[in-house]
Motif scaffolding. Sequence first.
Motif, PDB file in Angstrom:
ATOM      1  N   GLN A   1      37.344  37.066  26.792  1.00 52.48           N
ATOM      2  CA  GLN A   1      36.803  36.539  28.151  1.00 52.48           C
ATOM      3  C   GLN A   1      37.747  36.245  29.235  1.00 52.48           C
ATOM      4  O   GLN A   1      37.289  36.067  30.665  1.00 52.48           O
ATOM      5  CB  GLN A   1      36.457  34.933  27.298  1.00 52.48           C
ATOM      6  N   ASN A   2      38.800  37.020  29.366  1.00 51.77           N
ATOM      7  CA  ASN A   2      40.125  37.161  29.849  1.00 51.77           C
ATOM      8  C   ASN A   2      40.287  38.454  30.495  1.00 51.77           C
ATOM      9  O   ASN A   2      41.235  38.775  28.886  1.00 51.77           O
ATOM     10  CB  ASN A   2      41.096  36.007  30.138  1.00 51.77           C
ATOM     11  N   ALA A   3      41.211  39.082  31.055  1.00 51.91           N
ATOM     12  CA  ALA A   3      41.380  40.244  30.870  1.00 51.91           C
ATOM     13  C   ALA A   3      41.889  40.209  32.316  1.00 51.91           C
ATOM     14  O   ALA A   3      41.427  39.900  33.687  1.00 51.91           O
ATOM     15  CB  ALA A   3      40.308  41.074  31.076  1.00 51.91           C
ATOM     16  N   SER A   4      43.990  40.582  32.055  1.00 50.26           N
ATOM     17  CA  SER A   4      44.532  40.705  33.351  1.00 50.26           C
ATOM     18  C   SER A   4      44.899  42.168  32.816  1.00 50.26           C
ATOM     19  O   SER A   4      45.344  43.010  31.953  1.00 50.26           O
ATOM     20  CB  SER A   4      45.289  40.360  33.019  1.00 50.26           C
TER      21      SER A   4
ATOM     22  N   ALA B   1      41.128  40.338  36.131  1.00 53.71           N
ATOM     23  CA  ALA B   1      42.104  40.116  37.028  1.00 53.71           C
ATOM     24  C   ALA B   1      42.998  41.910  37.555  1.00 53.71           C
ATOM     25  O   ALA B   1      42.803  42.724  35.944  1.00 53.71           O
ATOM     26  CB  ALA B   1      43.534  39.414  36.904  1.00 53.71           C
ATOM     27  N   ILE B   2      42.439  42.446  37.939  1.00 53.45           N
ATOM     28  CA  ILE B   2      43.119  43.993  38.080  1.00 53.45           C
ATOM     29  C   ILE B   2      44.247  44.175  39.144  1.00 53.45           C
ATOM     30  O   ILE B   2      44.237  43.514  40.303  1.00 53.45           O
ATOM     31  CB  ILE B   2      41.452  44.777  38.935  1.00 53.45           C
ATOM     32  N   ALA B   3      45.367  44.384  38.483  1.00 51.03           N
ATOM     33  CA  ALA B   3      46.776  44.267  39.449  1.00 51.03           C
ATOM     34  C   ALA B   3      47.153  45.523  39.932  1.00 51.03           C
ATOM     35  O   ALA B   3      45.776  46.224  40.379  1.00 51.03           O
ATOM     36  CB  ALA B   3      47.969  44.340  38.402  1.00 51.03           C
ATOM     37  N   SER B   4      47.813  45.741  40.943  1.00 54.09           N
ATOM     38  CA  SER B   4      47.799  46.756  41.946  1.00 54.09           C
ATOM     39  C   SER B   4      48.208  48.208  41.085  1.00 54.09           C
ATOM     40  O   SER B   4      47.907  48.699  42.059  1.00 54.09           O
ATOM     41  CB  SER B   4      48.795  46.397  43.159  1.00 54.09           C
ATOM     42  N   THR B   5      48.730  48.421  40.181  1.00 54.99           N
ATOM     43  CA  THR B   5      49.003  49.108  39.339  1.00 54.99           C
ATOM     44  C   THR B   5      48.072  49.412  37.881  1.00 54.99           C
ATOM     45  O   THR B   5      48.072  50.958  37.908  1.00 54.99           O
ATOM     46  CB  THR B   5      50.461  48.676  38.257  1.00 54.99           C
ATOM     47  N   ALA B   6      46.910  48.385  38.217  1.00 51.41           N
ATOM     48  CA  ALA B   6      45.782  49.432  37.427  1.00 51.41           C
ATOM     49  C   ALA B   6      45.361  50.660  38.435  1.00 51.41           C
ATOM     50  O   ALA B   6      44.585  50.753  39.370  1.00 51.41           O
ATOM     51  CB  ALA B   6      44.728  47.571  37.297  1.00 51.41           C
ATOM     52  N   ARG B   7      44.669  51.148  37.035  1.00 52.81           N
ATOM     53  CA  ARG B   7      44.366  52.212  37.690  1.00 52.81           C
ATOM     54  C   ARG B   7      42.418  52.886  36.627  1.00 52.81           C
ATOM     55  O   ARG B   7      42.521  52.818  35.578  1.00 52.81           O
ATOM     56  CB  ARG B   7      44.294  53.697  37.759  1.00 52.81           C
ATOM     57  N   ILE B   8      41.697  51.970  37.346  1.00 52.13           N
ATOM     58  CA  ILE B   8      40.308  52.063  35.798  1.00 52.13           C
ATOM     59  C   ILE B   8      39.208  53.197  36.411  1.00 52.13           C
ATOM     60  O   ILE B   8      38.825  53.184  37.190  1.00 52.13           O
ATOM     61  CB  ILE B   8      40.115  50.538  36.410  1.00 52.13           C
TER      62      ILE B   8
ATOM     63  N   THR C   1      39.750  39.099  40.357  1.00 57.35           N
ATOM     64  CA  THR C   1      40.834  39.540  41.724  1.00 57.35           C
ATOM     65  C   THR C   1      41.264  41.121  41.598  1.00 57.35           C
ATOM     66  O   THR C   1      41.526  41.005  40.310  1.00 57.35           O
ATOM     67  CB  THR C   1      41.448  37.957  41.017  1.00 57.35           C
ATOM     68  N   ILE C   2      41.118  41.150  42.768  1.00 59.27           N
ATOM     69  CA  ILE C   2      41.525  42.625  42.816  1.00 59.27           C
ATOM     70  C   ILE C   2      42.934  42.751  43.890  1.00 59.27           C
ATOM     71  O   ILE C   2      43.053  42.133  44.453  1.00 59.27           O
ATOM     72  CB  ILE C   2      40.734  43.493  42.210  1.00 59.27           C
ATOM     73  N   GLU C   3      44.052  43.364  42.806  1.00 56.64           N
ATOM     74  CA  GLU C   3      45.046  42.808  44.245  1.00 56.64           C
ATOM     75  C   GLU C   3      44.930  44.623  44.966  1.00 56.64           C
ATOM     76  O   GLU C   3      44.855  45.284  44.461  1.00 56.64           O
ATOM     77  CB  GLU C   3      46.624  43.159  43.022  1.00 56.64           C
ATOM     78  N   GLN C   4      45.575  44.458  46.062  1.00 56.60           N
ATOM     79  CA  GLN C   4      46.030  45.050  46.798  1.00 56.60           C
ATOM     80  C   GLN C   4      46.505  46.449  46.242  1.00 56.60           C
ATOM     81  O   GLN C   4      47.725  46.395  45.689  1.00 56.60           O
ATOM     82  CB  GLN C   4      46.313  44.869  48.116  1.00 56.60           C
ATOM     83  N   GLY C   5      45.860  47.644  46.302  1.00 53.92           N
ATOM     84  CA  GLY C   5      46.326  48.819  45.745  1.00 53.92           C
ATOM     85  C   GLY C   5      45.895  49.321  44.631  1.00 53.92           C
ATOM     86  O   GLY C   5      45.401  50.154  43.396  1.00 53.92           O
TER      87      GLY C   5
END
Length: 146
Positions: free
Chosen positions: A61-64, A79-86, A96-100
């Motif tokens: 339901q929620n994923a960071s 939420a996709i953090a700047s360190t994420a590699r998908i 939400t996608i952080e820059q990077g």
Amino acid sequence: MARSNGSSGSSFSIIGDGIIITGNIESKVDLHIDGEVIGDVKCLSLVQGPSSKIQGAIVAQNASLSGAVEGSIDAGDLAIASTARISGDVSYENVTIEQGGHVDGKFKHRSSTSPNLAKSTVNKGDLGMPLELTSGDKLPDRGFTV
């Protein structure tokens, strides 16, 4: 490791750094992954640490997400953090996608379960020619003139 939040009674489980799990995980509670999972992950809420890796599909339901993911993702709030590699396709309601942050796959907005009745579902290509009335034409059975 499962922990309980004393105020609400909800619990969460942690897969720590250095732990490798091979196989699918299904949880009815929140899940925090700092280790590696080789298999699908299905849970209520997922928090992925920056050094973790998931090789499989994610449904939550929620994923960071902060680490590496090789597989599809289906999440309500994502939420996709700047360190994420998908690497995989992403289905979401809110994202939400952080820059990077890096995603190599297709994004698809997941509509709510109830249809949007305000949205037109008519294909305009299937419509006939519009009716044009000119001066002197009578509307059928009404007796009006234009």
